[in-house]
Design a protein around this motif. Structure first.
Motif, short mmCIF file in Angstrom:
data_model
loop_
_atom_site.label_atom_id
_atom_site.label_comp_id
_atom_site.label_asym_id
_atom_site.label_seq_id
_atom_site.Cartn_x
_atom_site.Cartn_y
_atom_site.Cartn_z
N THR A 112 0.83 -1.21 0.00
CA THR A 112 0.00 0.00 0.00
C THR A 112 0.86 1.26 0.00
O THR A 112 0.65 2.20 -0.76
CB THR A 112 -0.93 0.02 1.23
N LYS A 113 1.90 1.23 0.85
CA LYS A 113 2.79 2.40 0.98
C LYS A 113 3.53 2.65 -0.33
O LYS A 113 3.64 3.79 -0.78
CB LYS A 113 3.77 2.16 2.12
N THR A 114 4.06 1.58 -0.94
CA THR A 114 4.86 1.77 -2.16
C THR A 114 3.99 2.16 -3.35
O THR A 114 4.40 2.94 -4.20
CB THR A 114 5.66 0.49 -2.50
N MET A 115 2.75 1.62 -3.41
CA MET A 115 1.84 2.03 -4.48
C MET A 115 1.52 3.52 -4.35
O MET A 115 1.45 4.24 -5.34
CB MET A 115 0.55 1.21 -4.43
N ALA A 116 1.34 3.96 -3.11
CA ALA A 116 1.08 5.39 -2.87
C ALA A 116 2.26 6.23 -3.32
O ALA A 116 2.10 7.31 -3.89
CB ALA A 116 0.79 5.62 -1.39
N MET A 117 3.50 5.70 -3.10
CA MET A 117 4.70 6.43 -3.51
C MET A 117 4.77 6.55 -5.03
O MET A 117 5.09 7.60 -5.57
CB MET A 117 5.96 5.71 -2.99
N GLU A 118 4.46 5.44 -5.73
CA GLU A 118 4.46 5.45 -7.19
C GLU A 118 3.51 6.53 -7.71
O GLU A 118 3.86 7.33 -8.58
CB GLU A 118 4.00 4.10 -7.75
N LEU A 119 2.27 6.51 -7.19
CA LEU A 119 1.27 7.47 -7.63
C LEU A 119 1.71 8.90 -7.32
O LEU A 119 1.52 9.82 -8.13
CB LEU A 119 -0.06 7.17 -6.95
N GLN A 120 2.32 9.08 -6.16
CA GLN A 120 2.77 10.41 -5.76
C GLN A 120 3.82 10.94 -6.73
O GLN A 120 3.75 12.10 -7.15
CB GLN A 120 3.35 10.36 -4.34
N VAL A 121 4.79 10.09 -7.09
CA VAL A 121 5.86 10.52 -8.01
C VAL A 121 5.27 10.89 -9.36
O VAL A 121 5.62 11.94 -9.93
CB VAL A 121 6.92 9.40 -8.17
N VAL A 122 4.38 10.05 -9.89
CA VAL A 122 3.76 10.34 -11.20
C VAL A 122 2.97 11.64 -11.13
O VAL A 122 3.07 12.49 -12.02
CB VAL A 122 2.86 9.17 -11.65
N ASP A 123 2.21 11.82 -10.06
CA ASP A 123 1.42 13.05 -9.90
C ASP A 123 2.32 14.28 -9.79
O ASP A 123 2.02 15.33 -10.37
CB ASP A 123 0.53 12.95 -8.65
N GLN A 124 3.42 14.13 -9.04
CA GLN A 124 4.35 15.25 -8.90
C GLN A 124 4.93 15.65 -10.26
O GLN A 124 5.01 16.84 -10.60
CB GLN A 124 5.51 14.86 -7.98
N MET A 125 5.34 14.64 -11.04
CA MET A 125 5.97 14.92 -12.34
C MET A 125 4.94 15.56 -13.29
O MET A 125 5.27 16.48 -14.04
CB MET A 125 6.52 13.62 -12.94
N LYS A 126 3.70 15.08 -13.25
CA LYS A 126 2.66 15.65 -14.11
C LYS A 126 2.38 17.10 -13.73
O LYS A 126 2.17 17.96 -14.60
CB LYS A 126 1.38 14.83 -14.00
N ALA A 127 2.36 17.36 -12.42
CA ALA A 127 2.12 18.73 -11.97
C ALA A 127 3.24 19.66 -12.43
O ALA A 127 3.00 20.80 -12.84
CB ALA A 127 2.01 18.76 -10.44
N LEU A 128 4.48 19.16 -12.40
CA LEU A 128 5.61 19.97 -12.85
C LEU A 128 5.57 20.16 -14.37
O LEU A 128 5.99 21.20 -14.88
CB LEU A 128 6.93 19.32 -12.41
#
Length: 330
Positions: free
Chosen positions: A228-244
């Motif tokens: 659960t934690k690592t899936m959240a990390m994956e999504l967070q990284v993708v979301d961060q990159m998309k926002a940038l």
């Protein structure tokens, strides 16, 4: 080159600086492999003496000159000697130097010397030195535990970029052997850094990890353990990159910086979503062109262009090292 080398024995720092400038110009203008093969021990010793000087200008020039000596020598025993003799001094300057520009120069030299002359174990040692700079949080406690002084943004960005250069030499198997959860977590936090250079370098490192490790294998590796934690990390990284990539305005960010950020992160997001690196074609002299089609090659190209400057085209035409790195036949 002989005259420039002789200048490095002089007591006056301005004379030594002029000698280093002359050396950089000469090594950029022609690929002087025979000269470096004959004089590499003296060159290394004298340039390292300049790196240890208190003058920022001299140390900056010396770092670049040392990198150009290694590039000119190409892969082999000479470059290995240059790396082994320089590693302790460059590591110390990278981690503990008082001047930001001198630290950046030492970091860039450390990355290139390891890239050209390092073997497997020494590559991992250099990556560890660079990573200690990358993860420094700016506290006095971090100074003690990591043996590294606080890195200003240009130093941190340079360390991430040099770490990525060495990462580009690793096989998928060795990439998967890294502690990926902590590595991606650290890089993810740096995507929020106020400095654009740090954000870009962190994004490039994440994109490179995805390309080298294969995005699907990387997801599996990150998914081991606390799913659960690592899936959240994956999504967070993708979301961060998309926002940038969308580049919502940040306080104090100029229009040019927003445009640069959007352009850079769009290419990175494409790799995170399983796509390919945007192909770049460089037009060269004599009708030649160099095609860059992977993120690894992009990272390597940027490192050589940064250090060789105007000498890049000459070296790409005549230097066997660059022919091998970029699979290029002039």
């Amino acid at each position: 080159l002989e005259a420039s080398l002789d200048s490095l024995y002089e007591k006056r720092s301005s004379t030594r600086e002029a000698g280093l400038k002359g050396m950089i110009d000469a090594l950029g203008a022609r690929v002087m492999t025979h000269f470096v093969d004959d004089k590499y021990e003296t060159l290394t010793h004298q340039i390292l003496s300049s790196i240890k000087q208190s003058s920022s200008t001299e140390a900056v020039l010396a770092g670049r000159a040392l990198a150009m000596v290694s590039i000119t020598a190409g892969a082999g025993k000479v470059a290995e000697h240059v790396f082994e003799a320089s590693f302790p001094h460059l590591s110390r300057s990278s981690k503990l130097g008082r001047d930001s520009a001198a630290r950046v120069s030492a970091i860039e030299a450390l990355g290139m010397l390891t890239f050209v002359g390092g073997v497997e174990a020494s590559t991992e040692n250099a990556m560890e030195v660079l990573w200690q700079i990358v993860i420094h949080k700016g506290s006095a406690h971090a100074d003690q535990t990591l043996g590294t002084s606080k890195p200003p943004p240009p130093v941190k960005a340079a360390a991430i970029t040099a770490w990525s250069l060495l990462l580009s030499t690793l096989s998928s198997k060795r990439v998967m052997a890294l502690q990926l959860s902590s590595v991606v977590g650290a890089l993810s936090s740096l995507l929020e850094d106020p400095d654009l250079g740090v954000r870009k370098a962190a994004g490039e490192a994440i994109a490179l990890l995805c390309e080298l490790g294969d995005i699907h294998l990387l997801q599996q590796a990150l998914g081991e353990g606390e799913t659960t934690k690592t899936m959240a990390m994956e999504l967070q990284v993708v979301d961060q990159m998309k926002a940038l990539a969308a580049s919502s305005s940040r306080k104090g960010q100029t229009k040019k910086e927003r445009s640069e950020q959007r352009s850079s992160f769009r290419d990175m997001v494409a790799i995170l979503e399983g796509g390919a690196c945007h192909e770049t074609c460089l037009k060269l002299k004599h009708g030649d062109s160099l095609k860059i089609s992977t993120w690894s090659q992009t990272v390597q190209l940027n490192a050589f262009r940064r250090l060789l400057g105007e000498g890049f085209q000459r070296h790409l035409q005549e230097n066997n090292l660059l022919h091998e790195v970029f699979n290029f036949v002039p």
